[in-house]
Scaffold this active site. Structure first.
Site, PDB file in Angstrom:
ATOM      1  N   LYS A  28       2.357   2.172  -4.962  1.00 54.91           N
ATOM      2  CA  LYS A  28       3.061   1.657  -6.148  1.00 54.91           C
ATOM      3  C   LYS A  28       2.261   1.919  -7.418  1.00 54.91           C
ATOM      4  O   LYS A  28       2.818   2.260  -8.450  1.00 54.91           O
ATOM      5  CB  LYS A  28       3.300   0.139  -6.014  1.00 54.91           C
ATOM      6  CG  LYS A  28       4.235  -0.226  -4.885  1.00 54.91           C
ATOM      7  CD  LYS A  28       4.365  -1.727  -4.748  1.00 54.91           C
ATOM      8  CE  LYS A  28       3.064  -2.406  -4.331  1.00 54.91           C
ATOM      9  NZ  LYS A  28       2.585  -2.043  -2.989  1.00 54.91           N
TER      10      LYS A  28
ATOM     11  N   GLY B 246      -4.093  -4.598  -4.499  1.00 56.49           N
ATOM     12  CA  GLY B 246      -5.094  -3.638  -4.943  1.00 56.49           C
ATOM     13  C   GLY B 246      -4.437  -2.293  -5.162  1.00 56.49           C
ATOM     14  O   GLY B 246      -4.071  -1.621  -4.220  1.00 56.49           O
TER      15      GLY B 246
ATOM     16  N   ASP C 212       0.818  -1.217   0.000  1.00 49.68           N
ATOM     17  CA  ASP C 212       0.000   0.000   0.000  1.00 49.68           C
ATOM     18  C   ASP C 212       0.855   1.271   0.000  1.00 49.68           C
ATOM     19  O   ASP C 212       0.430   2.317   0.494  1.00 49.68           O
ATOM     20  CB  ASP C 212      -0.939   0.056   1.223  1.00 49.68           C
ATOM     21  CG  ASP C 212      -1.704  -1.231   1.412  1.00 49.68           C
ATOM     22  OD1 ASP C 212      -2.200  -1.757   0.398  1.00 49.68           O
ATOM     23  OD2 ASP C 212      -1.816  -1.710   2.547  1.00 49.68           O
TER      24      ASP C 212
HETATM   25  P1  GDP Z   1      -0.400   0.353  -3.796  1.00 46.26           P
HETATM   26  O1  GDP Z   1      -1.030  -0.986  -3.621  1.00 46.26           O
HETATM   27  O2  GDP Z   1       1.027   0.377  -3.321  1.00 46.26           O
HETATM   28  O3  GDP Z   1      -0.564   0.925  -5.152  1.00 46.26           O
HETATM   29  O4  GDP Z   1      -1.128   1.325  -2.806  1.00 46.26           O
HETATM   30  P2  GDP Z   1      -2.642   1.821  -2.788  1.00 46.26           P
HETATM   31  O5  GDP Z   1      -3.431   1.406  -3.948  1.00 46.26           O
HETATM   32  O6  GDP Z   1      -3.182   1.532  -1.448  1.00 46.26           O
HETATM   33  O7  GDP Z   1      -2.396   3.373  -3.016  1.00 46.26           O
HETATM   34  C1  GDP Z   1      -2.340   4.241  -2.088  1.00 46.26           C
HETATM   35  C2  GDP Z   1      -3.436   5.294  -2.173  1.00 46.26           C
HETATM   36  O8  GDP Z   1      -2.809   6.529  -1.980  1.00 46.26           O
HETATM   37  C3  GDP Z   1      -4.206   5.438  -3.467  1.00 46.26           C
HETATM   38  O9  GDP Z   1      -5.523   5.837  -3.179  1.00 46.26           O
HETATM   39  C4  GDP Z   1      -3.475   6.556  -4.200  1.00 46.26           C
HETATM   40  O10 GDP Z   1      -4.281   7.298  -5.079  1.00 46.26           O
HETATM   41  C5  GDP Z   1      -3.051   7.402  -3.062  1.00 46.26           C
HETATM   42  N1  GDP Z   1      -1.794   8.107  -3.286  1.00 46.26           N
HETATM   43  C6  GDP Z   1      -0.708   7.691  -3.994  1.00 46.26           C
HETATM   44  N2  GDP Z   1       0.263   8.612  -3.911  1.00 46.26           N
HETATM   45  C7  GDP Z   1      -0.210   9.612  -3.131  1.00 46.26           C
HETATM   46  C8  GDP Z   1       0.333  10.836  -2.640  1.00 46.26           C
HETATM   47  O11 GDP Z   1       1.470  11.194  -2.904  1.00 46.26           O
HETATM   48  N3  GDP Z   1      -0.464  11.577  -1.815  1.00 46.26           N
HETATM   49  C9  GDP Z   1      -1.726  11.225  -1.483  1.00 46.26           C
HETATM   50  N4  GDP Z   1      -2.412  12.011  -0.669  1.00 46.26           N
HETATM   51  N5  GDP Z   1      -2.280  10.092  -1.931  1.00 46.26           N
HETATM   52  C10 GDP Z   1      -1.527   9.297  -2.731  1.00 46.26           C
END
Ligand code: GDP
Length: 428
Positions: free
Chosen positions: A20, A44, A17
């Site tokens: 990525k 996800g 999370d």
């Molecule tokens: P992943 O599995 O590593 O892709 O993580 P997630 O899907 O849980 O993504 C993290 C959440 O944070 C998503 O809703 C993104 O849109 C959001 N997100 C990603 N980068 C940033 C950021 O720099 N700032 C903020 N506020 N939200 C972010």
């Protein structure tokens, strides 16, 4: 923008999370192929494009960029039914999928009986692992036990039925012993198998396809799911996922040689989160935990579960840097910390016996009892979401990033300051 090299791996450096999906989405613009190399529908990735939100579980995030080829490597366990639900939902939202998705003939099929077993095991376990209940663990168990069924098997119905019957009977016996009924299974199996033909039409040899692309100077992004601390070997075992999430698995999980990989970019959140069970050494006190969870919208993309939050843990990210051989780091969600007057970074752990270590311990139970040694840094107390150049960040935010870079042992290449595609700062 920092040069990506031809073949780049994107890997999570905490407990997943990390954002990525957003980083892959940004980098995908300049590549030709995006491939997944492990995991299944337990991942996800949430990606925001304009005002639209896409949650992708099995199809690489690169699909949101027109024309990019998206591959699922042999290292993934594929839930066929969910895969096509996701596929058709993207088509319904106007994404042109024609000829863009390929699935390795060597990828394992995740069957409805794997899901049933996963749920039954988690429900009955005395010590819960906190799985997503998507069947991932049992599917990898069958793979390692050589009972798995692969995409290539779909081309031979006789053999397919034989192998499925054997694997299914074994799991049903265990389920019945556990008092779990399996009446619904046949219908679910019919639905899955009916999609076999359709899946075969997407089958490809992922390793040779990627190798040929690299030879032709095309760029490739290998997209990791989950994070380093959830790696089956290198994570907080047994509170881990059932596959290798770390960068080396990008080679085995797609079928290319490790020497083909030019760059490994580790994605780290500017703080730490964890979903599911298991230790989180730098966990916040309850009030701060709730505050950051709200600010950062820290709820699981797959399960909606609230994530536990904590300070940036450099013991973990330094370890992740070593395990993955990071060539660079992408720091995400810096903006979530904009309002804090003071920040802490865990730099070492005080072990239960009083000794202090800068190394991430192998013994997960001692990790539950460590006390982090913190360094305090001043906050920047101003918004960063609009910033597009490193020099325009507040001085204290830059100092925080410098310290992350120093403690993690890898240069910061990207800083993300919001969920939108445009909210990214290329460094260097
Ligand atoms: P992943 O599995 O590593 O892709 O993580 P997630 O899907 O849980 O993504 C993290 C959440 O944070 C998503 O809703 C993104 O849109 C959001 N997100 C990603 N980068 C940033 C950021 O720099 N700032 C903020 N506020 N939200 C972010």
């Amino acid at each position: 923008m920092p040069d990506q090299g031809l073949c780049t791996v994107i890997v999570g450096c905490q407990w997943g999370d990390e954002g990525k999906g957003k980083i892959v989405d940004v980098l995908a613009e300049n590549v030709d192929i995006v491939a997944r190399y492990q995991g299944g529908a337990n991942a996800g990735h949430t990606v925001h494009v304009g005002s639209a939100e896409f949650i992708l579980h099995q199809i690489p995030s690169g699909i949101l960029h027109e024309g990019k080829r998206c591959l699922l490597g042999n290292g993934v366990v594929l839930d066929v039914q969910q895969f096509f639900e996701e596929y058709d939902a993207l088509v319904a939202r106007g994404i042109d999928m024609e000829g863009r998705v390929g699935v390795s003939r060597r990828a394992q099929l995740l069957m409805p009986y794997h899901k049933m077993m996963d749920k039954a095991l988690e429900d009955s376990a005395a010590e819960k692992i906190g799985t997503t209940g998507r069947g991932i663990g049992p599917a990898y168990e069958d793979k390692a036990g050589r009972r798995g069924v692969r995409v290539a098997d779909l081309a031979n119905p006789g053999r397919l039925v034989q192998r499925i019957d054997a694997a299914k009977a074994r799991i049903c016996e265990r389920l019945n012993e556990m008092g779990v009924g399996t009446e619904e299974l046949d219908r679910a199996m019919d639905v899955t198998l009916a999609l076999g033909e359709r899946l075969l039409s997407l089958a490809t040899d992922v390793g040779p396809e990627i190798s040929a692309a690299l030879k032709a100077d095309r760029r490739v992004l290998l997209e990791g799911a989950q994070g380093t601390a959830l790696d089956l070997d290198h994570g907080t075992y047994p509170f881990v996922t059932s596959s290798n999430t770390t960068a080396a698995a990008a080679a085995t999980g797609t079928g290319i040689g490790p020497t083909s990989i030019d760059r490994v970019i580790g994605v780290v959140k500017a703080y730490t989160t964890r979903v599911g069970e298991g230790p989180l050494p730098s966990a916040f006190e309850p009030e701060m935990d709730a505050h950051i969870r709200e600010l950062g919208a820290e709820f699981g993309a797959t399960t909606g579960r609230p994530r536990r939050c904590g300070w940036f843990d450099s013991v973990l990210t330094r370890y992740a840097s070593q395990v993955n051989g990071l060539t660079g780091v992408a720091v995400t969600k810096l903006d979530v910390l904009d309002t804090l007057s003071e920040l802490q970074i865990a730099t070492a752990y005080r072990m239960p016996d009083g000794s202090v270590t800068e190394r991430f311990p192998a013994d997960t139970w001692s990790l539950s009892a460590v006390e982090p040694v913190y360094e305090t840094m001043p906050g920047w107390e101003s918004p960063t979401g609009h910033v597009r150049k490193l020099e325009d960040l507040p001085k204290n935010a830059r100092a925080y990033l410098d310290r992350i870079e120093e403690l993690t042992n890898a240069p910061v290449d990207w800083v993300s300051v919001g969920s939108k595609r445009s909210q990214i700062i290329p460094v260097g």
